[in-house]
Design a protein around this motif. Structure first.
Motif, short mmCIF file in Angstrom:
data_model
loop_
_atom_site.label_atom_id
_atom_site.label_comp_id
_atom_site.label_asym_id
_atom_site.label_seq_id
_atom_site.Cartn_x
_atom_site.Cartn_y
_atom_site.Cartn_z
N HIS A 136 0.85 -1.19 0.00
CA HIS A 136 0.00 0.00 0.00
C HIS A 136 0.89 1.24 0.00
O HIS A 136 1.74 1.41 0.87
CB HIS A 136 -0.92 0.00 1.22
N CYS A 166 -3.35 1.52 -2.89
CA CYS A 166 -3.50 2.96 -2.70
C CYS A 166 -3.70 3.66 -4.04
O CYS A 166 -4.58 4.51 -4.20
CB CYS A 166 -2.28 3.52 -1.98
N LEU A 180 -4.30 3.09 3.87
CA LEU A 180 -4.70 1.72 4.18
C LEU A 180 -5.81 1.71 5.22
O LEU A 180 -6.78 0.94 5.13
CB LEU A 180 -3.49 0.92 4.68
N ASP A 222 -0.59 -4.78 9.68
CA ASP A 222 -0.77 -4.04 8.44
C ASP A 222 -0.74 -4.97 7.23
O ASP A 222 -1.50 -4.78 6.26
CB ASP A 222 0.31 -2.98 8.30
N LEU A 226 -3.75 -5.37 4.69
CA LEU A 226 -3.47 -5.11 3.28
C LEU A 226 -3.85 -6.31 2.42
O LEU A 226 -4.38 -6.16 1.32
CB LEU A 226 -1.99 -4.78 3.09
#
Length: 247
Positions: A136, A166, A180, A222, A226
């Motif tokens: 991202h 993104c 994100l 994360d 993601l």
């Protein structure tokens, strides 16, 4: 005169096309490596009912990796790489999560806390072992950060097809924000793991065990978020290229 080295459109491997005089018609010679050309011909022969076995059925699965970095600072001129997490798909049909931290390496243990060469060398090897990478804001941060470290230490930066949710969100949707956290919140696939700036300070300056564990937890969180976001938005991407697949 032979052609210069190229990158295969399918597997992203470097290759040199055969000599000009050998092929008056392209037929994939300028776009595909020899292995991918053979695979394509085997598929075409199989579609025509040839008795030859389809080579593509024996080919390795497409390896994809979702990754994220935790860094001290946003500028590699001043900062240092701390954590890298990779969620790999396509290895034996299983997904494998691997995380690297700077404090695992000899440079850190010997007091050279600004030396992230060996850490990034491992991150680049992991990245280069995949066909497609998901990150991202990857082209604007993660990939450029790794490329900067590779430049500093003379490491080889792998050329991997990049999917950047993104950039997909910026190009395809109207969400207000494309972070994100914003995209994950919109899709309802997870909450961003927030931590205090004190955690980074305690990890880098105090070598706090608790702080490092928190950084790892954030990075892995994360990556998992993601992964969920990528699974929802990739249906709207265009060509998978080397700069974020935002078309």
């Amino acid at each position: 005169m032979p052609y210069k080295r190229r990158v295969c459109e399918v597997c992203a491997a470097d290759f040199v096309p055969p000599h000009r005089l050998m092929n008056s018609v392209d037929d994939g010679y300028l776009r595909l490596c020899s292995g991918c050309r053979r695979e394509r011909k085997a598929v075409e022969a199989n579609d025509r009912g040839s008795d030859s076995p389809p080579v593509h059925l024996n080919a390795a699965p497409l390896r994809q990796v979702v990754f994220d970095l935790e860094t001290w600072g946003l500028d590699r001129g001043w900062g240092v790489t701390l954590v890298g997490s990779f969620l790999e798909h396509g290895s034996g049909g299983k997904s494998v999560l691997t995380t690297y931290t700077l404090r695992e390496y000899d440079a850190w243990k010997n007091g050279q806390r600004s030396n992230d060469r060996d850490l990034v060398a491992d991150l680049l090897r992991k990245l280069g072992a995949s066909h497609i990478a998901y990150a991202h804001n990857g082209e604007r941060f993660d990939v450029r950060w790794l490329r900067s470290v590779a430049l500093k230490y003379g490491l080889e930066m792998p050329r991997v097809k990049l999917v950047d949710p993104c950039q997909i969100a910026w190009k395809k949707y109207r969400l207000g924000r494309n972070s994100l956290e914003a995209v994950a919140d919109f899709l309802g696939v997870g909450e961003k793991y927030h931590i205090s700036p004190d955690v980074w300070r305690a990890a880098v300056l105090d070598d706090s065990e608790e702080a490092w564990e928190t950084l790892v937890k954030r990075c892995e969180s994360d990556v998992k978020i993601l992964n969920a976001v990528a699974g929802r938005v990739t249906g709207d991407l265009g060509m998978i290229d080397y700069s974020g697949s935002w078309r």
